[in-house]
Design a protein around this motif. Structure first.
Motif, PDB file in Angstrom:
ATOM      1  N   ASN A 109       0.822  -1.296  -0.129  1.00  0.00           N
ATOM      2  CA  ASN A 109       0.181  -0.097   0.034  1.00  0.00           C
ATOM      3  C   ASN A 109       0.755   1.342  -0.019  1.00  0.00           C
ATOM      4  N   GLY A 110       0.533   2.313  -1.033  1.00  0.00           N
ATOM      5  CA  GLY A 110       1.259   3.525  -0.877  1.00  0.00           C
ATOM      6  C   GLY A 110       2.082   3.177  -2.311  1.00  0.00           C
ATOM      7  N   LEU A 111       2.502   2.177  -2.809  1.00  0.00           N
ATOM      8  CA  LEU A 111       3.588   2.042  -3.845  1.00  0.00           C
ATOM      9  C   LEU A 111       3.044   2.925  -5.131  1.00  0.00           C
ATOM     10  N   ALA A 112       1.782   2.964  -5.489  1.00  0.00           N
ATOM     11  CA  ALA A 112       1.062   3.698  -6.531  1.00  0.00           C
ATOM     12  C   ALA A 112       1.666   5.228  -6.507  1.00  0.00           C
ATOM     13  N   ASP A 113       1.316   5.586  -5.186  1.00  0.00           N
ATOM     14  CA  ASP A 113       1.726   7.042  -5.103  1.00  0.00           C
ATOM     15  C   ASP A 113       3.070   7.310  -5.057  1.00  0.00           C
ATOM     16  N   LEU A 114       4.030   6.610  -4.470  1.00  0.00           N
ATOM     17  CA  LEU A 114       5.434   6.547  -4.585  1.00  0.00           C
ATOM     18  C   LEU A 114       5.925   6.774  -6.170  1.00  0.00           C
ATOM     19  N   LEU A 115       5.308   5.741  -6.620  1.00  0.00           N
ATOM     20  CA  LEU A 115       5.911   5.572  -8.135  1.00  0.00           C
ATOM     21  C   LEU A 115       5.334   6.893  -9.005  1.00  0.00           C
ATOM     22  N   SER A 116       4.266   7.269  -8.644  1.00  0.00           N
ATOM     23  CA  SER A 116       4.094   8.796  -9.271  1.00  0.00           C
ATOM     24  C   SER A 116       4.812   9.750  -9.074  1.00  0.00           C
ATOM     25  N   ASP A 117       5.335   9.877  -7.546  1.00  0.00           N
ATOM     26  CA  ASP A 117       6.220  10.993  -7.275  1.00  0.00           C
ATOM     27  C   ASP A 117       7.449  10.763  -7.992  1.00  0.00           C
ATOM     28  N   MET A 118       7.844   9.344  -8.028  1.00  0.00           N
ATOM     29  CA  MET A 118       9.327   9.161  -8.573  1.00  0.00           C
ATOM     30  C   MET A 118       9.241   9.392 -10.070  1.00  0.00           C
ATOM     31  N   GLN A 119       8.050   9.298 -10.712  1.00  0.00           N
ATOM     32  CA  GLN A 119       7.739   9.848 -12.390  1.00  0.00           C
ATOM     33  C   GLN A 119       7.858  11.243 -12.263  1.00  0.00           C
ATOM     34  N   GLN A 120       7.310  12.066 -11.330  1.00  0.00           N
ATOM     35  CA  GLN A 120       7.269  13.322 -11.602  1.00  0.00           C
ATOM     36  C   GLN A 120       9.035  14.029 -11.385  1.00  0.00           C
ATOM     37  N   GLU A 121       9.602  13.527 -10.226  1.00  0.00           N
ATOM     38  CA  GLU A 121      10.633  13.762  -9.965  1.00  0.00           C
ATOM     39  C   GLU A 121      11.620  13.459 -11.120  1.00  0.00           C
ATOM     40  N   LEU A 122      11.582  11.987 -11.601  1.00  0.00           N
ATOM     41  CA  LEU A 122      12.344  11.711 -12.528  1.00  0.00           C
ATOM     42  C   LEU A 122      12.315  12.528 -13.814  1.00  0.00           C
ATOM     43  N   GLU A 123      10.965  12.939 -14.140  1.00  0.00           N
ATOM     44  CA  GLU A 123      10.886  13.679 -15.415  1.00  0.00           C
ATOM     45  C   GLU A 123      11.501  15.044 -15.327  1.00  0.00           C
ATOM     46  N   GLY A 124      11.332  15.726 -14.145  1.00  0.00           N
ATOM     47  CA  GLY A 124      11.884  17.075 -13.906  1.00  0.00           C
ATOM     48  C   GLY A 124      13.573  16.883 -14.086  1.00  0.00           C
ATOM     49  N   HIS A 125      14.029  15.614 -13.540  1.00  0.00           N
ATOM     50  CA  HIS A 125      15.283  15.649 -13.437  1.00  0.00           C
ATOM     51  C   HIS A 125      15.842  15.444 -14.795  1.00  0.00           C
ATOM     52  N   MET A 126      15.318  14.574 -15.485  1.00  0.00           N
ATOM     53  CA  MET A 126      15.750  14.270 -16.941  1.00  0.00           C
ATOM     54  C   MET A 126      15.702  15.463 -17.801  1.00  0.00           C
ATOM     55  N   LEU A 127      14.774  16.312 -17.437  1.00  0.00           N
ATOM     56  CA  LEU A 127      14.587  17.556 -18.417  1.00  0.00           C
ATOM     57  C   LEU A 127      15.736  18.365 -18.065  1.00  0.00           C
ATOM     58  N   LYS A 128      16.119  18.481 -17.029  1.00  0.00           N
ATOM     59  CA  LYS A 128      17.372  19.286 -16.677  1.00  0.00           C
ATOM     60  C   LYS A 128      18.599  18.662 -17.451  1.00  0.00           C
ATOM     61  N   GLU A 129      18.546  17.555 -17.514  1.00  0.00           N
ATOM     62  CA  GLU A 129      19.840  16.835 -18.255  1.00  0.00           C
ATOM     63  C   GLU A 129      19.738  17.069 -19.585  1.00  0.00           C
ATOM     64  N   GLU A 130      18.474  17.015 -20.165  1.00  0.00           N
ATOM     65  CA  GLU A 130      18.279  17.128 -21.743  1.00  0.00           C
ATOM     66  C   GLU A 130      18.550  18.375 -22.021  1.00  0.00           C
ATOM     67  N   GLN A 131      18.180  19.497 -20.987  1.00  0.00           N
ATOM     68  CA  GLN A 131      17.992  20.664 -21.668  1.00  0.00           C
ATOM     69  C   GLN A 131      19.231  21.609 -21.264  1.00  0.00           C
ATOM     70  N   VAL A 132      19.944  21.208 -20.036  1.00  0.00           N
ATOM     71  CA  VAL A 132      20.813  22.156 -19.596  1.00  0.00           C
ATOM     72  C   VAL A 132      22.400  21.223 -19.522  1.00  0.00           C
ATOM     73  N   LEU A 133      22.593  20.149 -18.952  1.00  0.00           N
ATOM     74  CA  LEU A 133      23.638  19.408 -18.646  1.00  0.00           C
ATOM     75  C   LEU A 133      24.243  18.959 -19.903  1.00  0.00           C
ATOM     76  N   PHE A 134      23.442  18.005 -20.880  1.00  0.00           N
ATOM     77  CA  PHE A 134      23.800  17.282 -21.950  1.00  0.00           C
ATOM     78  C   PHE A 134      24.289  18.412 -23.031  1.00  0.00           C
ATOM     79  N   PRO A 135      23.485  19.375 -23.262  1.00  0.00           N
ATOM     80  CA  PRO A 135      23.884  20.220 -24.228  1.00  0.00           C
ATOM     81  C   PRO A 135      25.412  20.918 -23.842  1.00  0.00           C
ATOM     82  N   MET A 136      25.561  21.301 -22.593  1.00  0.00           N
ATOM     83  CA  MET A 136      26.889  21.877 -22.303  1.00  0.00           C
ATOM     84  C   MET A 136      28.078  20.818 -22.611  1.00  0.00           C
ATOM     85  N   LEU A 137      27.647  19.572 -22.185  1.00  0.00           N
ATOM     86  CA  LEU A 137      28.740  18.545 -22.523  1.00  0.00           C
ATOM     87  C   LEU A 137      28.963  18.357 -23.911  1.00  0.00           C
TER      88      LEU A 137
END
Length: 224
Positions: free
Chosen positions: A116-144
């Motif tokens: 119980n609580g797994l679906a909510d945890l996974l939704s939080d992870m999805q949001q966190e990961l999406e924001g995180h991956m966008l930072k990589e895709e839009q900021v870090l990867f272009p710099m490198l």
């Protein structure tokens, strides 16, 4: 020989020895976020015998298995691999895992083994990961890709911190799911969910490992 392995970092061993990550998974050692720790330090932190793990790694070294060594590739090649193999993959994995988790919780919520609580945890992870991956895709990867790795230290610091948070979320996921072990009489949906979670966990750890222990290190030390 195994003495020298004890002083090497988990991240380095994961890069050096094909199959090392399997051993780290078996012993539940965190080679991605905790990749800077020496094998000795990491094992003792988990009340494990460091020599036992070093011996297992040595046996692997002797089998002569090979693996792709991303440290010798350009950052362009590694970034392309991260985007297709991990970023795109997590975006496919999570919606389905969340859907399955909601179903299992709706049907089996009353059982003590239900995560119980797994679906909510996974939704939080999805949001966190999406924001995180966008930072990589839009900021870090272009710099490198522009070859300005050493100037990327500030974003890298933020991304490493977020990786640690993803690692903590994985720990919560393991705690909720008895280390992703379904009960003996689990239904097919439950089993499918846990199979998917195992794959997601392995992928996310490998993803963070390649970024923390290869991409970031190469970016900050371009001539090593």
């Amino acid at each position: 020989m195994s003495q020298t392995l004890l002083e090497q970092s988990l991240g380095q061993l994961a890069c050096d020895i094909p199959g090392a990550t399997r051993i780290f998974h078996n012993f539940k050692l965190d080679f991605c976020c905790g990749g800077h720790k020496s094998l000795r330090e990491a094992a003792l932190g988990k009340d494990l015998d460091p020599l036992l793990i070093a011996d297992a790694l040595e046996t692997l070294q002797d089998t002569g298995e090979t693996q792709h060594d991303w440290r010798t590739e350009t950052s362009e090649a590694l970034i392309a691999h991260l985007l297709t193999r991990y970023h795109a993959r997590h975006r496919e994995q999570l919606p389905e895992l969340i859907r399955l988790a909601r179903r299992v919780e709706q049907v089996h919520g009353a059982r003590s083994t239900c995560p119980n609580g797994l679906a909510d945890l996974l939704s939080d992870m999805q949001q966190e990961l999406e924001g995180h991956m966008l930072k990589e895709e839009q900021v870090l990867f272009p710099m490198l890709q522009q070859g300005i790795g050493p100037q990327a230290a500030p974003p890298i610091q933020v991304l490493r911190f977020e990786h640690d948070q993803h690692g903590e979320a994985l720990e919560q996921m393991l705690a909720l799911t008895h280390h992703i072990t379904p009960p003996a009489d689990a239904c097919n949906t439950w089993r499918a969910l846990y199979r998917g979670l195992l794959e997601f966990k392995d992928d996310l750890m490998q993803h963070i490992h390649l970024e923390n222990n290869v991409l970031f290190i190469n970016a900050l030390n371009p001539h090593h």
